[in-house]
Scaffold this motif. Structure first.
Motif, mmCIF file in Angstrom:
data_model
loop_
_atom_site.group_PDB
_atom_site.id
_atom_site.type_symbol
_atom_site.label_atom_id
_atom_site.label_comp_id
_atom_site.label_asym_id
_atom_site.label_seq_id
_atom_site.Cartn_x
_atom_site.Cartn_y
_atom_site.Cartn_z
ATOM 1 N N THR A 1 0.827 -1.209 0.000
ATOM 2 C CA THR A 1 0.000 0.000 0.000
ATOM 3 C C THR A 1 0.854 1.248 0.000
ATOM 4 O O THR A 1 0.590 2.202 -0.747
ATOM 5 N N ARG A 2 1.896 1.264 0.846
ATOM 6 C CA ARG A 2 2.817 2.396 0.887
ATOM 7 C C ARG A 2 3.499 2.588 -0.458
ATOM 8 O O ARG A 2 3.599 3.704 -0.971
ATOM 9 N N MET A 3 3.960 1.518 -1.066
ATOM 10 C CA MET A 3 4.661 1.589 -2.347
ATOM 11 C C MET A 3 3.759 2.137 -3.454
ATOM 12 O O MET A 3 4.164 3.056 -4.197
ATOM 13 N N ILE A 4 2.553 1.634 -3.569
ATOM 14 C CA ILE A 4 1.659 2.062 -4.643
ATOM 15 C C ILE A 4 1.239 3.512 -4.460
ATOM 16 O O ILE A 4 1.131 4.271 -5.430
ATOM 17 N N ALA A 5 1.018 3.937 -3.223
ATOM 18 C CA ALA A 5 0.672 5.342 -2.978
ATOM 19 C C ALA A 5 1.781 6.273 -3.444
ATOM 20 O O ALA A 5 1.522 7.346 -4.014
ATOM 21 N N ALA A 6 3.040 5.882 -3.232
ATOM 22 C CA ALA A 6 4.166 6.715 -3.655
ATOM 23 C C ALA A 6 4.272 6.762 -5.173
ATOM 24 O O ALA A 6 4.550 7.810 -5.763
ATOM 25 N N TYR A 7 4.049 5.617 -5.840
ATOM 26 C CA TYR A 7 4.040 5.608 -7.310
ATOM 27 C C TYR A 7 2.927 6.509 -7.839
ATOM 28 O O TYR A 7 3.115 7.274 -8.793
ATOM 29 N N ALA A 8 1.745 6.405 -7.255
ATOM 30 C CA ALA A 8 0.612 7.204 -7.719
ATOM 31 C C ALA A 8 0.903 8.688 -7.589
ATOM 32 O O ALA A 8 0.590 9.482 -8.488
ATOM 33 N N ALA A 9 1.524 9.082 -6.493
ATOM 34 C CA ALA A 9 1.834 10.495 -6.283
ATOM 35 C C ALA A 9 2.823 10.997 -7.329
ATOM 36 O O ALA A 9 2.655 12.085 -7.898
ATOM 37 N N LEU A 10 3.865 10.209 -7.595
ATOM 38 C CA LEU A 10 4.848 10.630 -8.593
ATOM 39 C C LEU A 10 4.226 10.723 -9.979
ATOM 40 O O LEU A 10 4.465 11.691 -10.714
ATOM 41 N N LEU A 11 3.399 9.745 -10.357
ATOM 42 C CA LEU A 11 2.782 9.774 -11.674
ATOM 43 C C LEU A 11 1.791 10.927 -11.806
ATOM 44 O O LEU A 11 1.667 11.532 -12.882
ATOM 45 N N ASP A 12 1.089 11.246 -10.740
ATOM 46 C CA ASP A 12 0.208 12.417 -10.758
ATOM 47 C C ASP A 12 1.024 13.684 -11.027
ATOM 48 O O ASP A 12 0.596 14.574 -11.779
ATOM 49 N N GLU A 13 2.196 13.776 -10.411
ATOM 50 C CA GLU A 13 3.047 14.953 -10.597
ATOM 51 C C GLU A 13 3.574 15.031 -12.027
ATOM 52 O O GLU A 13 3.598 16.108 -12.650
ATOM 53 N N VAL A 14 3.990 13.884 -12.565
ATOM 54 C CA VAL A 14 4.481 13.860 -13.947
ATOM 55 C C VAL A 14 3.358 14.238 -14.900
ATOM 56 O O VAL A 14 3.558 15.025 -15.840
ATOM 57 N N TYR A 15 2.175 13.719 -14.668
ATOM 58 C CA TYR A 15 1.034 14.029 -15.535
ATOM 59 C C TYR A 15 0.704 15.519 -15.488
ATOM 60 O O TYR A 15 0.509 16.166 -16.528
ATOM 61 N N ALA A 16 0.647 16.077 -14.290
ATOM 62 C CA ALA A 16 0.330 17.503 -14.161
ATOM 63 C C ALA A 16 1.409 18.363 -14.791
ATOM 64 O O ALA A 16 1.130 19.371 -15.441
ATOM 65 N N SER A 17 2.662 17.964 -14.627
ATOM 66 C CA SER A 17 3.780 18.768 -15.093
ATOM 67 C C SER A 17 3.988 18.693 -16.586
ATOM 68 O O SER A 17 4.224 19.710 -17.248
ATOM 69 N N HIS A 18 3.905 17.499 -17.160
ATOM 70 C CA HIS A 18 4.317 17.299 -18.540
ATOM 71 C C HIS A 18 3.174 17.055 -19.506
ATOM 72 O O HIS A 18 3.391 17.066 -20.718
ATOM 73 N N VAL A 19 1.964 16.829 -18.999
ATOM 74 C CA VAL A 19 0.818 16.651 -19.881
ATOM 75 C C VAL A 19 -0.107 17.856 -19.817
ATOM 76 O O VAL A 19 -0.593 18.340 -20.824
ATOM 77 N N ARG A 20 -0.310 18.381 -18.620
ATOM 78 C CA ARG A 20 -1.196 19.544 -18.460
ATOM 79 C C ARG A 20 -0.447 20.847 -18.457
ATOM 80 O O ARG A 20 -1.038 21.898 -18.246
ATOM 81 N N GLY A 21 0.847 20.805 -18.621
ATOM 82 C CA GLY A 21 1.597 22.038 -18.803
ATOM 83 C C GLY A 21 2.071 22.714 -17.548
ATOM 84 O O GLY A 21 2.677 23.787 -17.619
ATOM 85 N N GLN A 22 1.831 22.142 -16.362
ATOM 86 C CA GLN A 22 2.317 22.749 -15.134
ATOM 87 C C GLN A 22 3.697 22.187 -14.825
ATOM 88 O O GLN A 22 3.899 20.987 -14.857
ATOM 89 N N ARG A 23 4.668 23.048 -14.580
ATOM 90 C CA ARG A 23 6.001 22.587 -14.202
ATOM 91 C C ARG A 23 6.078 22.475 -12.690
ATOM 92 O O ARG A 23 5.900 23.447 -11.964
#
Length: 415
Positions: free
Chosen positions: A370-392
């Motif tokens: 559970t701890r591991m997957i939550a950390a992956y989800a957080a990082l992928l959310d950040e990558v998506y927001a930064s590099h797909v939606r244009g927020q750095r």
């Protein structure tokens, strides 16, 4: 999200990544997998994608899996070829076009993802070793993808992985440590499973048992394990040794030769060495053992066998490679690569198993899936927001941090 695998074959990295994909899909993300190879010949074992436990778990969890259909022999994880046909590139382009973010299971798939003409998507590379210089051309492919701006983050499963890749020239700001975790409901002490597993092999309920769960590969140093096993079995008259993983069968001539050298024909000892090959019930195997052993000399990062075994109540005894020493700290023993020292540590682990049980129990949350997957989800959310939606967004993760996901605008769907 699209994950790209080199292939489906036995190994801890594929088990961890497939579990992460399933966990993220359960959490609402949309995931698919593209495998470069449909069949792999490795560790004296023919491994078809459709027969693989990870493949079956993914498809059962409604994660779509496609393959370029290649058949190849792999040498220690290195891709057999880096030239791709037009149809293979077209299939890859279709898969990539349907994704917002790409996950590369280790750096080897970058030989495909770096091909010209494919859709540009941010790539997160999941790193699972501590010897980047010993991966053929894969490190160069990683550096090229970073220089091109394609790779935007790397997940390191261990601190030793982060340090090794930083030393190899990968920018520190791209390296995020998310330690491996396991399903604590599956991997737990189980008295009934312990007795059933031992009965299936004809091992007495009270006999001391050491297990090695590893594929047959040079980095695992199987000859060292067998030398230690010979020493230990000669001293422990009722002891048994279990070896499982790809290539851990009598059908592997290299393993047969190693065993003959180590035991010099002592059949009374080899009769207590059980070769089980690939198993899909590792929770039962670990529950049936007292010690989980690792004799690797290189490459390891956060060995899954040590974590799974510990969570089932076995005591880890390992050489000092990757993060193995920190995983075993307070729970087991770290040894030099010496057969006599390893055999003595196995005996000490068995003698002290009852005292170590409380420490193993207190560590369960640290090794949680559970701890591991939550950390992956957080990082992928950040990558998506930064590099797909244009927020750095610039972030740095502490070890095992599960960061709070960024809110998504209401007018756009989940990645």
């Amino acid at each position: 999200m699209l994950s790209v695998y080199e292939g489906f074959f036995s190994g801890g990295a594929r088990i961890v990544h497939s579990d992460v994909v399933l966990g993220l899909a359960e959490g609402g993300q949309s995931h698919r997998v593209l495998s470069i190879h449909g069949e792999v010949h490795r560790e004296a074992t023919r491994q078809r994608m459709e027969d693989d436990h990870c493949y079956r778990a993914l498809t059962a969890g409604e994660v779509g899996v496609a393959s370029l259909g290649r058949t190849a022999g792999l040498v220690d994880g290195s891709m057999a070829a880096s030239d791709f046909s037009g149809p293979e590139l077209a299939e890859t382009a279709r898969s990539m076009a349907a994704a917002d973010v790409i996950l590369s299971l280790k750096e080897q798939p970058l030989a495909l993802l770096n091909q010209a003409g494919l859709p540009r998507r941010p790539v997160v590379v999941c790193l699972h070793r501590s010897d980047p210089e010993n991966q053929g051309a894969a490190l160069d492919e990683l550096k090229a993808a970073i220089a091109d701006g394609t790779v935007v983050a790397c997940v390191c499963c261990a601190e030793s992985t982060r340090a090794a890749y930083e030393d190899a020239g990968i920018p520190a700001e791209l390296l995020h440590v998310i330690p491996n975790g396991v399903d604590l409901l599956r991997f737990r002490p189980d008295a009934a499973a312990r007795l059933a597993f031992r009965a299936s092999l004809g091992i007495p309920a009270t006999a001391p048992v050491v297990v090695l769960a590893a594929r047959y590969a040079q980095m695992k140093n199987v000859p060292l394990f067998l030398q230690a096993a010979r020493t230990w079995l000669a001293r422990e008259g009722g002891g048994h040794v279990v070896m499982c993983g790809a290539g851990m069968t009598d059908a592997n001539p290299a393993l047969w030769a190693d065993r003959e050298i180590a035991f010099a024909g002592e059949r009374d000892l080899t009769d207590r060495v059980h070769l089980l090959g690939v198993r899909h019930d590792m929770e039962a195997v670990y529950a049936g053992a007292d010690v989980v052993a690792l004799t690797s000399v290189s490459g390891e990062a956060a060995p899954l066998c040590l974590i799974e075994g510990m969570m089932c109540g076995t005591v880890p005894v390992t050489t000092d490679v990757g993060d193995s020493a920190s995983i075993a700290a307070g729970h087991g023993f770290v040894t030099p690569p010496d057969p006599g020292a390893i055999a003595l540590a196995w005996s000490s682990a068995i003698a002290g198993r009852a005292q170590l049980t409380a420490a193993l129990e207190r560590s369960r949350e640290r090794f949680s899936r559970t701890r591991m997957i939550a950390a992956y989800a957080a990082l992928l959310d950040e990558v998506y927001a930064s590099h797909v939606r244009g927020q750095r967004i610039v972030v740095q993760h502490a070890v095992g941090d599960a960061l709070t996901p960024l809110p998504a605008p209401e007018d756009h769907g989940t990645p």
